[in-house]
Design a protein around this motif. Structure first.
Motif, PDB file in Angstrom:
ATOM      1  N   ALA A   1     -31.280   1.029 -36.325  1.00 27.40           N
ATOM      2  CA  ALA A   1     -30.996  -0.369 -35.984  1.00 27.40           C
ATOM      3  C   ALA A   1     -29.596  -0.744 -36.447  1.00 27.40           C
ATOM      4  O   ALA A   1     -28.860  -1.444 -35.742  1.00 27.40           O
ATOM      5  CB  ALA A   1     -32.034  -1.292 -36.616  1.00 27.40           C
ATOM      6  N   GLY A   2     -29.220  -0.290 -37.625  1.00 30.00           N
ATOM      7  CA  GLY A   2     -27.871  -0.558 -38.121  1.00 30.00           C
ATOM      8  C   GLY A   2     -26.810   0.143 -37.296  1.00 30.00           C
ATOM      9  O   GLY A   2     -25.746  -0.427 -37.009  1.00 30.00           O
ATOM     10  N   ILE A   3     -27.092   1.387 -36.907  1.00 28.47           N
ATOM     11  CA  ILE A   3     -26.126   2.167 -36.121  1.00 28.47           C
ATOM     12  C   ILE A   3     -25.881   1.512 -34.762  1.00 28.47           C
ATOM     13  O   ILE A   3     -24.732   1.250 -34.370  1.00 28.47           O
ATOM     14  CB  ILE A   3     -26.623   3.615 -35.939  1.00 28.47           C
ATOM     15  N   LEU A   4     -26.964   1.242 -34.027  1.00 27.72           N
ATOM     16  CA  LEU A   4     -26.792   0.646 -32.697  1.00 27.72           C
ATOM     17  C   LEU A   4     -26.333  -0.803 -32.795  1.00 27.72           C
ATOM     18  O   LEU A   4     -25.597  -1.288 -31.919  1.00 27.72           O
ATOM     19  CB  LEU A   4     -28.103   0.738 -31.910  1.00 27.72           C
ATOM     20  N   GLY A   5     -26.725  -1.495 -33.860  1.00 28.99           N
ATOM     21  CA  GLY A   5     -26.215  -2.846 -34.072  1.00 28.99           C
ATOM     22  C   GLY A   5     -24.714  -2.829 -34.251  1.00 28.99           C
ATOM     23  O   GLY A   5     -23.997  -3.679 -33.712  1.00 28.99           O
ATOM     24  N   GLY A   6     -24.217  -1.841 -35.007  1.00 31.67           N
ATOM     25  CA  GLY A   6     -22.781  -1.720 -35.216  1.00 31.67           C
ATOM     26  C   GLY A   6     -22.040  -1.328 -33.960  1.00 31.67           C
ATOM     27  O   GLY A   6     -20.990  -1.899 -33.636  1.00 31.67           O
ATOM     28  N   LEU A   7     -22.560  -0.364 -33.225  1.00 24.91           N
ATOM     29  CA  LEU A   7     -21.881   0.128 -32.026  1.00 24.91           C
ATOM     30  C   LEU A   7     -21.908  -0.896 -30.890  1.00 24.91           C
ATOM     31  O   LEU A   7     -20.872  -1.198 -30.282  1.00 24.91           O
ATOM     32  CB  LEU A   7     -22.520   1.437 -31.569  1.00 24.91           C
ATOM     33  N   ILE A   8     -23.086  -1.434 -30.593  1.00 20.18           N
ATOM     34  CA  ILE A   8     -23.181  -2.409 -29.505  1.00 20.18           C
ATOM     35  C   ILE A   8     -22.501  -3.707 -29.907  1.00 20.18           C
ATOM     36  O   ILE A   8     -21.856  -4.369 -29.077  1.00 20.18           O
ATOM     37  CB  ILE A   8     -24.658  -2.639 -29.120  1.00 20.18           C
ATOM     38  N   GLY A   9     -22.595  -4.071 -31.180  1.00 28.58           N
ATOM     39  CA  GLY A   9     -21.881  -5.255 -31.646  1.00 28.58           C
ATOM     40  C   GLY A   9     -20.385  -5.093 -31.498  1.00 28.58           C
ATOM     41  O   GLY A   9     -19.683  -6.001 -31.036  1.00 28.58           O
TER      42      GLY A   9
ATOM     43  N   PRO B   1     -24.682  -7.909 -32.423  1.00 29.69           N
ATOM     44  CA  PRO B   1     -25.219  -6.868 -33.306  1.00 29.69           C
ATOM     45  C   PRO B   1     -26.743  -6.829 -33.329  1.00 29.69           C
ATOM     46  O   PRO B   1     -27.340  -5.762 -33.519  1.00 29.69           O
ATOM     47  CB  PRO B   1     -24.663  -7.257 -34.691  1.00 29.69           C
ATOM     48  N   PHE B   2     -27.380  -7.981 -33.120  1.00 29.39           N
ATOM     49  CA  PHE B   2     -28.842  -8.029 -33.189  1.00 29.39           C
ATOM     50  C   PHE B   2     -29.488  -7.470 -31.935  1.00 29.39           C
ATOM     51  O   PHE B   2     -30.596  -6.949 -31.985  1.00 29.39           O
ATOM     52  CB  PHE B   2     -29.288  -9.461 -33.459  1.00 29.39           C
ATOM     53  N   ILE B   3     -28.796  -7.586 -30.807  1.00 29.42           N
ATOM     54  CA  ILE B   3     -29.295  -6.946 -29.590  1.00 29.42           C
ATOM     55  C   ILE B   3     -29.251  -5.435 -29.770  1.00 29.42           C
ATOM     56  O   ILE B   3     -30.196  -4.719 -29.413  1.00 29.42           O
ATOM     57  CB  ILE B   3     -28.469  -7.400 -28.375  1.00 29.42           C
TER      58      ILE B   3
ATOM     59  N   ILE C   1     -19.474  -3.450 -39.602  1.00 23.28           N
ATOM     60  CA  ILE C   1     -20.408  -2.336 -39.424  1.00 23.28           C
ATOM     61  C   ILE C   1     -20.955  -1.865 -40.767  1.00 23.28           C
ATOM     62  O   ILE C   1     -22.129  -1.480 -40.873  1.00 23.28           O
ATOM     63  CB  ILE C   1     -19.712  -1.180 -38.674  1.00 23.28           C
ATOM     64  N   VAL C   2     -20.132  -1.902 -41.803  1.00 20.56           N
ATOM     65  CA  VAL C   2     -20.542  -1.378 -43.115  1.00 20.56           C
ATOM     66  C   VAL C   2     -21.737  -2.144 -43.680  1.00 20.56           C
ATOM     67  O   VAL C   2     -22.785  -1.552 -43.947  1.00 20.56           O
ATOM     68  CB  VAL C   2     -19.357  -1.380 -44.102  1.00 20.56           C
ATOM     69  N   PRO C   3     -21.651  -3.480 -43.881  1.00 24.24           N
ATOM     70  CA  PRO C   3     -22.826  -4.173 -44.419  1.00 24.24           C
ATOM     71  C   PRO C   3     -24.009  -4.174 -43.465  1.00 24.24           C
ATOM     72  O   PRO C   3     -25.165  -4.200 -43.914  1.00 24.24           O
ATOM     73  CB  PRO C   3     -22.313  -5.599 -44.666  1.00 24.24           C
ATOM     74  N   LEU C   4     -23.753  -4.143 -42.154  1.00 22.77           N
ATOM     75  CA  LEU C   4     -24.860  -4.140 -41.192  1.00 22.77           C
ATOM     76  C   LEU C   4     -25.683  -2.859 -41.316  1.00 22.77           C
ATOM     77  O   LEU C   4     -26.926  -2.906 -41.373  1.00 22.77           O
ATOM     78  CB  LEU C   4     -24.311  -4.284 -39.768  1.00 22.77           C
ATOM     79  N   ILE C   5     -25.016  -1.713 -41.376  1.00 21.90           N
ATOM     80  CA  ILE C   5     -25.733  -0.448 -41.520  1.00 21.90           C
ATOM     81  C   ILE C   5     -26.418  -0.375 -42.880  1.00 21.90           C
ATOM     82  O   ILE C   5     -27.577   0.072 -42.990  1.00 21.90           O
ATOM     83  CB  ILE C   5     -24.772   0.741 -41.318  1.00 21.90           C
ATOM     84  N   LEU C   6     -25.736  -0.820 -43.919  1.00 24.85           N
ATOM     85  CA  LEU C   6     -26.341  -0.813 -45.254  1.00 24.85           C
ATOM     86  C   LEU C   6     -27.593  -1.682 -45.294  1.00 24.85           C
ATOM     87  O   LEU C   6     -28.594  -1.327 -45.934  1.00 24.85           O
ATOM     88  CB  LEU C   6     -25.334  -1.300 -46.298  1.00 24.85           C
ATOM     89  N   TYR C   7     -27.550  -2.805 -44.622  1.00 24.31           N
ATOM     90  CA  TYR C   7     -28.690  -3.731 -44.611  1.00 24.31           C
ATOM     91  C   TYR C   7     -29.913  -3.074 -43.976  1.00 24.31           C
ATOM     92  O   TYR C   7     -31.005  -3.048 -44.571  1.00 24.31           O
ATOM     93  CB  TYR C   7     -28.306  -4.994 -43.846  1.00 24.31           C
ATOM     94  N   PHE C   8     -29.733  -2.550 -42.770  1.00 26.41           N
ATOM     95  CA  PHE C   8     -30.888  -1.974 -42.072  1.00 26.41           C
ATOM     96  C   PHE C   8     -31.327  -0.657 -42.696  1.00 26.41           C
ATOM     97  O   PHE C   8     -32.518  -0.318 -42.653  1.00 26.41           O
ATOM     98  CB  PHE C   8     -30.574  -1.808 -40.584  1.00 26.41           C
ATOM     99  N   ALA C   9     -30.398   0.074 -43.270  1.00 26.45           N
ATOM    100  CA  ALA C   9     -30.785   1.290 -43.983  1.00 26.45           C
ATOM    101  C   ALA C   9     -31.651   0.940 -45.182  1.00 26.45           C
ATOM    102  O   ALA C   9     -32.604   1.660 -45.513  1.00 26.45           O
ATOM    103  CB  ALA C   9     -29.542   2.054 -44.436  1.00 26.45           C
ATOM    104  N   ARG C  10     -31.341  -0.165 -45.838  1.00 22.49           N
ATOM    105  CA  ARG C  10     -32.137  -0.620 -46.980  1.00 22.49           C
ATOM    106  C   ARG C  10     -33.551  -0.959 -46.556  1.00 22.49           C
ATOM    107  O   ARG C  10     -34.511  -0.810 -47.328  1.00 22.49           O
ATOM    108  CB  ARG C  10     -31.464  -1.854 -47.606  1.00 22.49           C
TER     109      ARG C  10
END
Length: 759
Positions: free
Chosen positions: A180-188, A449-451, A165-174
Motif C-alpha cells: 500500500a505504501g509502495i503503490l501509494g508513493g508511485l501513483i501519488g 496517494p490513497f488511491i 514517499i518516505v513517511p507514506l511507505i514507513l506508515y503503511f509498513a508499520r
C-alpha cells in the motif's frame, strides 16, 4: 399413499447451529485475510523507499532532459522556462535575498512585513519579514548551479516532490501493508494532478504539500503503542512523538505559510489517543506538547501552553487534595485563567485565536458542503486549479481511467474500515483530498496517494487469500508473491499515469525574450498594466511594478482592469487607468459605473510611467476577462464574446477552405448561411485592407499575415472585434492622443505608454 414430512426439533436446532458456526468461521477467515499484517524486513523497507524515491526524482529530471533536445522551445540563454508563473515570485525573492536587497524599502507599521514595491501598484502589498523557505533554499543552493536560480529550482523541486514517499511507505509498513505504501508513493507521485503540480521547473510550495502532513501522520501513529518487546511502553515516547509531530507542523507552517493543518492534526492526535484508551493525563499533555512545538518560537503559544499547564495541574490539585467535584474544579480554574487572560491581553489575542479556529472550520465546511463562490464576480473563478470538477473528473486527475481510480479509492475505504484505529492519524490528509469533490480541484493531489494505497491493500488481500487457499507457509514465498504482484500492477497501469508526461512552460520563450527587451527599453520607474497572469513574471524579469498578479487577482482592481480591456471605448480604458493609478486623479468609481467615462478623458493619468501591455495569450483569456468585468453586478452583459480560430487549408479566389467551414469573402457568407459584417487583413500589427459587406449583426473575419503568408484567421463577433484588446493589440487601431506605441514584438507582445497630460 401420502408421505408427510416431519422435522425433529433437535435436528433443526443442530442444523441452525452448524450454519451459524459456519458463518462465524467464514467471517473470521475474511477478517483474518483483511487484517493480517504482512510484516516487512528492514531490507525490503529500505529498498522500497530507495526505488520509489529515486524513480520519482529521475522521472522529473528526465522531463528536463527531454527539454534539452529542443532547447529553442524551453531555454533562453541557458535559462530554463518555468512551468508555473508563480515560480517567478519565489525566484525573485530568492534573488533579492541573495543580492541583499530583500529588506530594502519601507515596512508596514507593525514591522512584521516589508512593503513590496513591485506588487499591486499603487496599493501597499507586503512580503514577509522572514524570507519564504523555498526562496531561501533557492538562494543558498544556487551557488552549486553557477548562480542560476532557475536551474537550481529544477533540481530542488525534483528532489523535494518525492520526499512524501518516505513517511507514506514507513506508515503503511508499520501497519503491515508495505505494498500500500509502495503503490501509494508511485501513483501519488505520478498521478496527473501531482506530477503536473511538481513537474520540472514547477518552483512552488506544492513540492512538500504532501511530505509534511504525511510525516506528521507517521509521528502521531507512534504516539500510541501497546507494547514494546512484550513490555508496556512508557509515556515518554508518546510525548517525544507528539513533539516531533508538532515540530513537523511548525516546519509546514514555515514552508506553506498556513496553520490550518495544525488545528486539524491537534484534533486528530486527541481523537487517536482517546480511541486507543490513553489516560486523560497522557492525552492532555501530548496535545499540549504538540501545540507548543507547532508554534515553537511564538511567545503567545508559549503563554497559552503555560496557561493550559496551570489549568491541568490546578484541576488535578483541587480534585486530589480538596476533594472538589471535577466539574466544579474545572469551572473554577477556567474562570480564573480566563480572567487572567483578559487582564493580560485585554481579550484581543484570545478573540483572534477564536476567529482563526472558526475560520479553519468554516473553510472545511464551505469546501465540503457548498461550492457557491458568491454573487460578486471574481478572477478566482477563472483560475483552473480553483475550479470545481465532477467526481469522474477528480478521479481522472489521478489516473486517466476514472473508473480505475474509483477502484483504488474503494480499496482504501475498505482498508480504513478494517484498520480504523491505525488509520486515524493519516485521515486528515485523506479528508483534505475529499475537498476536491466539492471545492477546488487542486485538492485532488492529496487524494492520489490513497488511491494508490487502496490498490496496494487490495493486492495484499488478494495475495493473502491465494496464500490461504494453497496453504503457502514460507514467509519468503509469501512476500515474494505480494511484491511481484505490486510491481507487475504498476507496470500494467503505467500508461494510466503521467509517467511519460513532458510539461510545457507557463511562460514561453517568446514572452521571456519580449519581457527582457522591455526591461532594456524603459527607464525610470515603469508600472505595467496588463492581465494578472504574467504579473509575477514581469516583476521578476523586468523589475517593474504591476497593478496585479497571481497573488492579488481577487481584488476589485482586477475587475476594473477586465472592464477596461474588454471595453469598446478607449477613453474608458484611459479613465480606468487614471482611477486605479490614483495619485490625485479625479476619476471615481461612480464615473465608471454610471458610464460617464466612456466618451472622453475625465482627467489626466497622474503618473508618467504607466505602460499598457498586450500579449497574445490574452486572446484566449478574453472570455475569462469578460466574465469578471461586471463592475456593477446589476448590469450583466447582454451578449457574450465569440472567438473562433479557423484552421484553413487554402485561400483561392477570395474563398477560404477551412475543413468543414467555407468562408466566401466575395459574397460575405460563411457556408452560404452566416453573414459577414467585415473582413480585415492585418500585417505586422496594422490593418492593411478592409472589406465591408454591409451585413448587420454579422461576424467579423480577421486575417493575420506576415509578408505573403497568412499566420492566423479568426471569426469573431462584435463584442470581441470592438474591444480595446482587439482594436489596440491586434489591429493597431489605438487612439494616438491617449496612447503611444513604444515596443512591438508581434505577434507575441505589444507595449503602449499611457500619455499624460492629454487635456
Amino acid at each position: 399413499m401420502r408421505h408427510i414430512l416431519t422435522f425433529h426439533p433437535r435436528v433443526l436446532y443442530v442444523s441452525v447451529v452448524r450454519q451459524i458456526h459456519s458463518s462465524i468461521e467464514m467471517n473470521h477467515k475474511i477478517k483474518h485475510i483483511f487484517t493480517t499484517p504482512l510484516r516487512s524486513g528492514l531490507t525490503a523497507l529500505i529498498i522500497s523507499i530507495a526505488i520509489c524515491f529515486c524513480l520519482s526524482t529521475l522521472v522529473r529530471l528526465q522531463e528536463y532532459s527531454a527539454w534539452k533536445h529542443t532547447p529553442d522551445s524551453f531555454f533562453v540563454d541557458g535559462t530554463p522556462m518555468m512551468t508555473t508563473v508563480d515560480a517567478f515570485y519565489w525566484v525573485r525573492l530568492a534573488r533579492e535575498y541573495k543580492n541583499g536587497t530583500y529588506y530594502e524599502g519601507q515596512r508596514e507599521p507593525s514591522g512584521l512585513y516589508v512593503i513590496d514595491r513591485l506588487r499591486g501598484f499603487p496599493s501597499e502589498v507586503y512580503k514577509p519579514l522572514r524570507v519564504p523557505a523555498v526562496s531561501y533554499l533557492l538562494a543558498k543552493l544556487s551557488g552549486e548551479f553557477g548562480g542560476n536560480i532557475y536551474i537550481t529550482g529544477v533540481y530542488l523541486i525534483a528532489v523535494l516532490s518525492g520526499l512524501f514517499i518516505v513517511p507514506l511507505i514507513l506508515y503503511f509498513a508499520r501497519l503491515g501493508c508495505l505494498p500500500a505504501g509502495i503503490l501509494g508513493g508511485l501513483i501519488g507521485s505520478f498521478s496527473f494532478i501531482y506530477l503536473v503540480r511538481t513537474s520540472v521547473a514547477r518552483v512552488d510550495t506544492d513540492s512538500l504539500a504532501l511530505g509534511f502532513p504525511l510525516l506528521t501522520s507517521f509521528f502521531i501513529l507512534h504516539t500510541h503503542e501497546d507494547k514494546i518487546a512484550g513490555q508496556p511502553r512508557g509515556n515518554r515516547l508518546t510525548y517525544i512523538y507528539a513533539a516531533l509531530a508538532g515540530i513537523t507542523m511548525m516546519l509546514m507552517e514555515v514552508w506553506y505559510t498556513v496553520s490550518e493543518f495544525t488545528y486539524l492534526y491537534l484534533v486528530c492526535l486527541v481523537v487517536y489517543l482517546v480511541i486507543n484508551k490513553n489516560s486523560f493525563k497522557v492525552t492532555f499533555l501530548s496535545a499540549l506538547i504538540f501545540f507548543y512545538c507547532s508554534f515553537l518560537f511564538s511567545f503567545n503559544a508559549m503563554v497559552i501552553s503555560a496557561v493550559a499547564a496551570v489549568l491541568y495541574f490546578g484541576y488535578t490539585y483541587f480534585i486530589a487534595t480538596k476533594r472538589v467535584k471535577p466539574v466544579y474544579a474545572a469551572i473554577a480554574v477556567a474562570v480564573a485563567i480566563s480572567a487572567a487572560l483578559v487582564f493580560v491581553y485585554n481579550s484581543s489575542y484570545a478573540m483572534w485565536k477564536l476567529d482563526t479556529l472558526i475560520g479553519t472550520f468554516s473553510f472545511i465546511i464551505k469546501n465540503y458542503l457548498s461550492s457557491d463562490t458568491g454573487v460578486k464576480p471574481s478572477a478566482l473563478t477563472q483560475v483552473t486549479e480553483l475550479q470545481h470538477s465532477s467526481i469522474s473528473e477528480v478521479f481522472a486527475f489521478v489516473l486517466k481511467n476514472s473508473a480505475l481510480s474509483a477502484v483504488g479509492f474503494i480499496g482504501f475505504i475498505i482498508f480504513v474500515v478494517y484498520n480504523f484505529k491505525k488509520a486515524i492519524p493519516i485521515l486528515p490528509v485523506f479528508l483534505i483530498g475529499l475537498i476536491a469533490f466539492r471545492g477546488a480541484n487542486r485538492f485532488a493531489m492529496y487524494l492520489a496517494p490513497f488511491i494508490g494505497a487502496g490498490f496496494g491493500y487490495l493486492i495484499t488481500v488478494a495475495a493473502m487469500a491465494v496464500i490461504e487457499k494453497f496453504r503457502i507457509t514460507k514467509a519468503i514465498a509469501l512476500k515474494s508473491i505480494v511484491y511481484v504482484l505490486t510491481a507487475a500492477f504498476f507496470i500494467l497501469i503505467i500508461n494510466q499515469t503521467a509517467f511519460f508526461f513532458v510539461p510545457q512552460p507557463a511562460l514561453n520563450v517568446e514572452y521571456y525574450k519580449a519581457f527582457k527587451d522591455i526591461k532594456g527599453k524603459l527607464r525610470g520607474k515603469p508600472v505595467i498594466l496588463t492581465w494578472w497572469d504574467f504579473g509575477y513574471a514581469l516583476e521578476d524579469i523586468t523589475g517593474f511594478a504591476t497593478f496585479h498578479d497571481g497573488g492579488i487577482q481577487h481584488t476589485d482592481k482586477t475587475l476594473y482592469i477586465a472592464h477596461a480591456l474588454t471595453s469598446t471605448s478607449q477613453p474608458e480604458l484611459y479613465n480606468i487607468t487614471g482611477y486605479i493609478t490614483g495619485n490625485g486623479s479625479t476619476v471615481t468609481a461612480d464615473d465608471i459605473i454610471k458610464d460617464k467615462a466612456i466618451d472622453k478623458p475625465l482627467d489626466n493619468v497622474k503618473n508618467e510611467d504607466i505602460y499598457l501591455l498586450f500579449t497574445s495569450d490574452m486572446i484566449g483569456k478574453f472570455q475569462a476577462m469578460y466574465n469578471v468585468r461586471g463592475i456593477d453586478t446589476l448590469r450583466p452583459p447582454t451578449e457574450m464574446p465569440m472567438i473562433q480560430p479557423l484552421s484553413c487549408q487554402s485561400f483561392k479566389n477570395d474563398v477560404l477552405q477551412c475543413y468543414e467551414v467555407t468562408v466566401d469573402l466575395k459574397a460575405g457568407k460563411i457556408n452560404n448561411i452566416t453573414p459577414i459584417s467585415k473582413a480585415v487583413f492585418v500585417d505586422n500589427g496594422y490593418v492593411v485592407k478592409t472589406v465591408e459587406f454591409g451585413h448587420k449583426n454579422g461576424v467579423y473575419i480577421e486575417l493575420f499575415a506576415s509578408g505573403n503568408a497568412i499566420n492566423m484567421i479568426m471569426a469573431v463577433n462584435g463584442v470581441f472585434f470592438n474591444s480595446n484588446l482587439n482594436q489596440s493589440r491586434l489591429l493597431g487601431n489605438f487612439d494616438k492622443s491617449l496612447f503611444e506605441e513604444v515596443y512591438s514584438a508581434m505577434p507575441h507582445a505589444r507595449l503602449f505608454r499611457v500619455k499624460t497630460p492629454v487635456m
